[in-house]
Design a protein around this motif. Sequence first.
Motif, mmCIF file in Angstrom:
data_model
loop_
_atom_site.group_PDB
_atom_site.id
_atom_site.type_symbol
_atom_site.label_atom_id
_atom_site.label_comp_id
_atom_site.label_asym_id
_atom_site.label_seq_id
_atom_site.Cartn_x
_atom_site.Cartn_y
_atom_site.Cartn_z
ATOM 1 N N TYR A 187 0.824 -1.213 0.000
ATOM 2 C CA TYR A 187 0.000 0.000 0.000
ATOM 3 C C TYR A 187 0.855 1.258 0.000
ATOM 4 C CZ TYR A 187 0.331 -1.853 4.822
ATOM 5 O OH TYR A 187 0.758 -2.442 5.991
ATOM 6 N N TYR A 188 2.068 1.183 0.537
ATOM 7 C CA TYR A 188 2.988 2.318 0.418
ATOM 8 C C TYR A 188 3.431 2.503 -1.031
ATOM 9 C CZ TYR A 188 3.478 2.416 5.520
ATOM 10 O OH TYR A 188 3.250 2.514 6.865
ATOM 11 N N ALA A 189 3.684 1.399 -1.711
ATOM 12 C CA ALA A 189 4.047 1.479 -3.127
ATOM 13 C C ALA A 189 2.917 2.104 -3.942
ATOM 14 C CB ALA A 189 4.372 0.091 -3.663
ATOM 15 N N LEU A 190 1.679 1.735 -3.625
ATOM 16 C CA LEU A 190 0.527 2.308 -4.326
ATOM 17 C C LEU A 190 0.405 3.805 -4.059
ATOM 18 C CD1 LEU A 190 -2.094 -0.530 -3.747
ATOM 19 C CD2 LEU A 190 -1.125 0.169 -5.943
ATOM 20 N N LEU A 191 0.680 4.231 -2.832
ATOM 21 C CA LEU A 191 0.620 5.662 -2.512
ATOM 22 C C LEU A 191 1.724 6.427 -3.245
ATOM 23 C CD1 LEU A 191 -0.189 5.496 1.304
ATOM 24 C CD2 LEU A 191 -1.650 6.469 -0.485
ATOM 25 N N ALA A 192 2.939 5.880 -3.269
ATOM 26 C CA ALA A 192 4.022 6.528 -4.009
ATOM 27 C C ALA A 192 3.661 6.638 -5.485
ATOM 28 C CB ALA A 192 5.319 5.738 -3.831
ATOM 29 N N HIS A 193 3.088 5.576 -6.030
ATOM 30 C CA HIS A 193 2.670 5.575 -7.430
ATOM 31 C C HIS A 193 1.623 6.651 -7.689
ATOM 32 C CE1 HIS A 193 1.480 4.096 -11.356
ATOM 33 N NE2 HIS A 193 0.251 3.896 -10.934
ATOM 34 N N SER A 194 0.644 6.785 -6.806
ATOM 35 C CA SER A 194 -0.433 7.746 -7.017
ATOM 36 C C SER A 194 0.031 9.194 -6.874
ATOM 37 C CB SER A 194 -1.581 7.479 -6.037
ATOM 38 O OG SER A 194 -1.208 7.770 -4.704
ATOM 39 N N MET A 195 1.159 9.408 -6.181
ATOM 40 C CA MET A 195 1.741 10.750 -6.075
ATOM 41 C C MET A 195 2.751 11.014 -7.182
ATOM 42 S SD MET A 195 2.405 11.254 -1.975
ATOM 43 C CE MET A 195 3.355 9.739 -1.816
ATOM 44 N N SER A 233 -8.825 5.276 -8.208
ATOM 45 C CA SER A 233 -8.033 4.312 -8.970
ATOM 46 C C SER A 233 -6.616 4.280 -8.419
ATOM 47 C CB SER A 233 -8.003 4.689 -10.456
ATOM 48 O OG SER A 233 -7.229 5.859 -10.661
ATOM 49 N N GLU A 234 -5.835 3.276 -8.854
ATOM 50 C CA GLU A 234 -4.446 3.197 -8.411
ATOM 51 C C GLU A 234 -3.648 4.413 -8.836
ATOM 52 O OE1 GLU A 234 -3.490 -1.592 -8.126
ATOM 53 O OE2 GLU A 234 -2.801 -0.452 -9.872
ATOM 54 N N ASP A 235 -3.964 4.972 -9.991
ATOM 55 C CA ASP A 235 -3.220 6.118 -10.510
ATOM 56 C C ASP A 235 -3.632 7.439 -9.866
ATOM 57 O OD1 ASP A 235 -1.960 4.372 -12.248
ATOM 58 O OD2 ASP A 235 -3.341 4.779 -13.893
#
Length: 360
Positions: A132-140, A324-326
Motif C-alpha cells: 500500500y505504500y508502493a501504491l501511494l508513491a505511485h499515485s503521487m 483508482s491506483e493512478d
Amino acid sequence: MQLNYRTGLCALLAALLLTGCSEEIADSASQTETTTTKTTTTTEVTTTTAPEVTEIYNPLTGEAGYSESAVGQRPVAVMVNNLKAALPQYGVAQADILYEIPVEGGITRLLAVYADAAAMPDICSVRSCRYYYALLAHSMDAIYCHWGSDQTIAMDTLNRLKLDRMDGGGSANGVIYFRDSDRVKKYASEHTGYLKGSAVPDAIDTYGFRTEWNYDSLFSFHQPDEPQQPAGDSCTQINLPFSESYYSTFTYDTETATYLKQHSGKPHMDSRADKQLAFTNLLVLQTPVHTRADGYLMDVGLDGGKGYYVSGGAAQEIVWKKPSEDAKIALYDTSGKELTINAGKTYIGLIGDNRKITIE
C-alpha cells in the motif's frame, strides 16, 4: 483564495522585461526663436510600475520560498522505520508530507515525502516496502525509496506498477544507502540503514528516471498568509490508536499553530534536527485494515472513506476518495465540496475504521 501553482515563472519573466523604474522625465525640447516669439515645448513620459513578482510555492505544502530549480520535478518518497526500538529517527522533520500506516504486529511504518530531491536530508532508518505504500508513491508520481520488500504482494505490486524506485536491498546499496556507523554500535542491524540525501539527485540521473512531475500540487491550499480554521469543533488534542501498543497523539501549540506529535506517549523527535515533529495539517483517513490470509501481513483499503481534517485548533469531518491506483487522494467536506487546506506540513494517518479516535 486558492493558490495558482504552476510556478509563477511567467510572472517572474514578465517582471524582468519591464523597466521597473517609476520616475517622471521632463525634457525641454524644441526651443524655437523668431524675431517676435520664443516658444518652449515640454514633453511628459508616462511610466508603468512593474507588478510584484509572484512567489514560487512548494507543491506539497503550499508554502512560499520554494526552490525555482525544483519546480515541476517529481517528489521522492522514503520508507522509514517507526519501530520503538529504532527511535529516534532523523531526516523526518524535513519531510513535507508524512504518512503513518499500520504494518504487521500492531506497529506502524512511515512514508516521508520530499518535494525537492536536491534538498533532501540524510534519512534513518530506512525499511522495507509494503504494497500500500508502493501504491501511494505511485499515485503521487513519486520516486520510491525503500530497503527491501516482502516477497509476496509487495514485490508483485512493485513489478506490476514498474515503479521508478531505489532499493537498499538491491543495486542502490552503496549508491544512496549506507550503514550509520554510530548506530551500528547501538542498534540492531535493521535499524542502522540510512539514505544519503545529497546522493539522490545523481542517482536519479544515473538510473535515468523521468523527472517531470505529473501534477501541479497534491492538494488545494489556502494562501500562506490566509489560514482558515476548519468548519468543525475545537480540537486541542487528537489520539490515533493504531493498535494497543502503537498510537500517535497530537497536541495543538497555539504559538506555532501546529500540532506536536507524540509516539506512543513520548515526544516524537528527529535526533539531528533536535526537534519534535510538528504539522500544520492532520489528515486522519479511516479505512478497513485487516490481517491477510497469511496471518501476518496487512491489507489496507485505499479506495476512500470518512475521516477528519485537523488544523488551526479545530477538527472537521471529511470524506476522502481514491478512485483508482493512478489517482491521488482527493478530499471533500461532507457536502461533497472539494476541501482546501492550510499551507504547511501535513501528516496523513491511515487508521482502521474500527479504531476509536479520540478528539479533545
